[in-house]
Write an enzyme that holds these catalytic residues in place. Sequence first.
Site, PDB file in Angstrom:
ATOM      1  N   HIS A   1      -2.014   3.419   8.026  1.00 26.11           N
ATOM      2  CA  HIS A   1      -3.483   3.477   7.997  1.00 26.11           C
ATOM      3  C   HIS A   1      -3.886   4.935   7.861  1.00 26.11           C
ATOM      4  O   HIS A   1      -3.520   5.774   8.679  1.00 26.11           O
ATOM      5  CB  HIS A   1      -4.098   2.884   9.262  1.00 26.11           C
ATOM      6  CG  HIS A   1      -5.610   2.940   9.258  1.00 26.11           C
ATOM      7  ND1 HIS A   1      -6.380   1.932   8.722  1.00 26.11           N
ATOM      8  CD2 HIS A   1      -6.469   3.906   9.688  1.00 26.11           C
ATOM      9  CE1 HIS A   1      -7.653   2.267   8.835  1.00 26.11           C
ATOM     10  NE2 HIS A   1      -7.735   3.456   9.418  1.00 26.11           N
ATOM     11  N   CYS A   2      -4.639   5.246   6.815  1.00 26.39           N
ATOM     12  CA  CYS A   2      -5.036   6.631   6.533  1.00 26.39           C
ATOM     13  C   CYS A   2      -6.468   6.847   7.009  1.00 26.39           C
ATOM     14  O   CYS A   2      -7.406   6.233   6.487  1.00 26.39           O
ATOM     15  CB  CYS A   2      -4.921   6.915   5.032  1.00 26.39           C
ATOM     16  SG  CYS A   2      -5.351   8.615   4.604  1.00 26.39           S
ATOM     17  N   GLY A   3      -6.626   7.717   7.995  1.00 25.79           N
ATOM     18  CA  GLY A   3      -7.956   8.024   8.504  1.00 25.79           C
ATOM     19  C   GLY A   3      -8.833   8.719   7.481  1.00 25.79           C
ATOM     20  O   GLY A   3     -10.048   8.525   7.448  1.00 25.79           O
TER      21      GLY A   3
ATOM     22  N   ASN B   1     -10.151   6.043   5.507  1.00 24.22           N
ATOM     23  CA  ASN B   1     -10.747   4.958   6.293  1.00 24.22           C
ATOM     24  C   ASN B   1     -10.279   3.610   5.763  1.00 24.22           C
ATOM     25  O   ASN B   1     -11.063   2.650   5.685  1.00 24.22           O
ATOM     26  CB  ASN B   1     -12.277   5.057   6.260  1.00 24.22           C
ATOM     27  CG  ASN B   1     -12.937   4.167   7.304  1.00 24.22           C
ATOM     28  OD1 ASN B   1     -12.337   3.860   8.333  1.00 24.22           O
ATOM     29  ND2 ASN B   1     -14.151   3.732   7.026  1.00 24.22           N
ATOM     30  N   ASN B   2      -9.010   3.554   5.402  1.00 26.88           N
ATOM     31  CA  ASN B   2      -8.461   2.355   4.785  1.00 26.88           C
ATOM     32  C   ASN B   2      -6.951   2.332   5.001  1.00 26.88           C
ATOM     33  O   ASN B   2      -6.321   3.378   5.213  1.00 26.88           O
ATOM     34  CB  ASN B   2      -8.774   2.348   3.290  1.00 26.88           C
ATOM     35  CG  ASN B   2      -8.602   0.978   2.659  1.00 26.88           C
ATOM     36  OD1 ASN B   2      -8.386  -0.015   3.355  1.00 26.88           O
ATOM     37  ND2 ASN B   2      -8.682   0.927   1.341  1.00 26.88           N
TER      38      ASN B   2
END
Length: 393
Positions: free
Chosen positions: A189-191, A194-195
Site C-alpha cells: 500500500h503506497c501512501g 493513497n492506493n
Amino acid sequence: MAFHWALLCYGLITLIVAVSFLCGQWPIFQGTPISFIHRFLTFGAYQYFLKFVGALLGDKGITSILSVEYYCCDRPNPILQIIYLAIIGSTYCIIVKTTFQYIPGYYLSGVHRYTSLLAVAIGILLFLLTSFSDPGTVTVDNISQYLSVYPYDNIIYTKKECSTCKLPKPARSKHCSICNRCVARFDHHCGWMNNCIGERNTRYFIAFLLWHFLLCMYATIAIGLVIAGRLKESKIVYILTVYYGVENSFRGLAPHIVQWLLGSYNTQILLMVFMAIVSLLLAGFFAYHAKLCLTNTTTNETFKWQDYVSWQKKLVEARASSAALKASIDGVNSERKPPENKCKPFFKRSSLENTEAVEKNNVYDKGFFHNLYEVIFPVRIKASHLHTKSKSS
C-alpha cells in the site's frame, strides 16, 4: 565563506536524513548511525512527542494525537498526495522563476521551456493513473478468474478464506487493512498514491518511478548546463586569468569559480543538490521494484519468502542437531565398533552446512520476458479479452 559551509551542511544533512529514513532498516546499515537515525525518525521521535503532549495536555491530548495518527496511517487519506503535488509544483515554479530567464542560453535552446513543462505534466499524469486506477480488487465477479490465473504453490500460499471479505483468497492476493479490500498480486500500500499497488497498476507505478528519476536527472543536468552557459557568457575564466592573474589551471581557477557560482547562483545550486539526491533515491526504488517485476515477485512475497526460508533453515538445523546427537549416543553405545577412517569426516559435508541449500522455489517466475509481459499486460485484462473474444466467435 559561511554560506559555502552552510550549503555543504545542507546537502549532507539532506542526504543523511533521506537515506536514514528510507533505507535505515536495510541489513547493511545494521548497527550504524544510519540505523539509529532511522529508529529515531520512525519511532523514537514520535514517542518523545507523545510524552511531551501527555505532560503538556494530559490524556486528552494523547487521544487527539492518536486519532490523527489513525486517520493519517490507518485510513485512506490524500495528505501525501497533496504533499507530492505541492513539492513538484513549488519546485517547478522556483525553477521557472530563477532559471528560465537564462533560457535560451549558451548550451540550452528555448525548446526546454516547453519540454520541461511537458515532462512535469507526464509525471503528474502517471501519478494520477497510479493513484486512481483499480489495483486489482478481488470481487465476487472476478474471483474465479483470479483463482484460475494464480494457482496455489502450497509453500507460501495455500487455500484459505479471507476472514474480512468472506471470499476464497486467491494466491498472491492480500487483504489491505487500510483500503479494506483484497487486492490481486498485492505488492504494497503506497501512501504517496493513497492506493494499493497490485496486479492492475504495478505498470503505472514502475513507470512513475522511472519517469520521475529521469525528470530529476533532466532538471539536474539542465540547471547545470544553464550555470555552465552563464559561466561561459560572463567570461569569468578570461577575467580571472587576464585581469586578476590567476593561474590558468583547474587547481588555480576552481576555488574562484566555485566562489563566484555560490555567490551568484546559490538557488540553482541548491536545486541541483536537491534534484540529484532525489534522483538517486528514485533510482534505488526503481531498481528494487524492477528486479521484483523481472523475477515475478512482489514486496509482500519477499517478506513471506524470508519468513519461509528462515523457518526452513531452523528446521534443517534442528534435524541436523538431532541427527548429530543421535550419532554421538550411538557412538557411545557402540564402543566395540571398529573406528571409522579418520580422513572420512574431513571430506564429509557437515549436516549443519546443508542449511545453506534452503532456497525459495518461486513457481510464478516464468522467465524474464514472460514476467515483464505480465506486468505490462496484466493477466486479468488478457483473460477478460480472451473470454470476450471466445463469446463473440
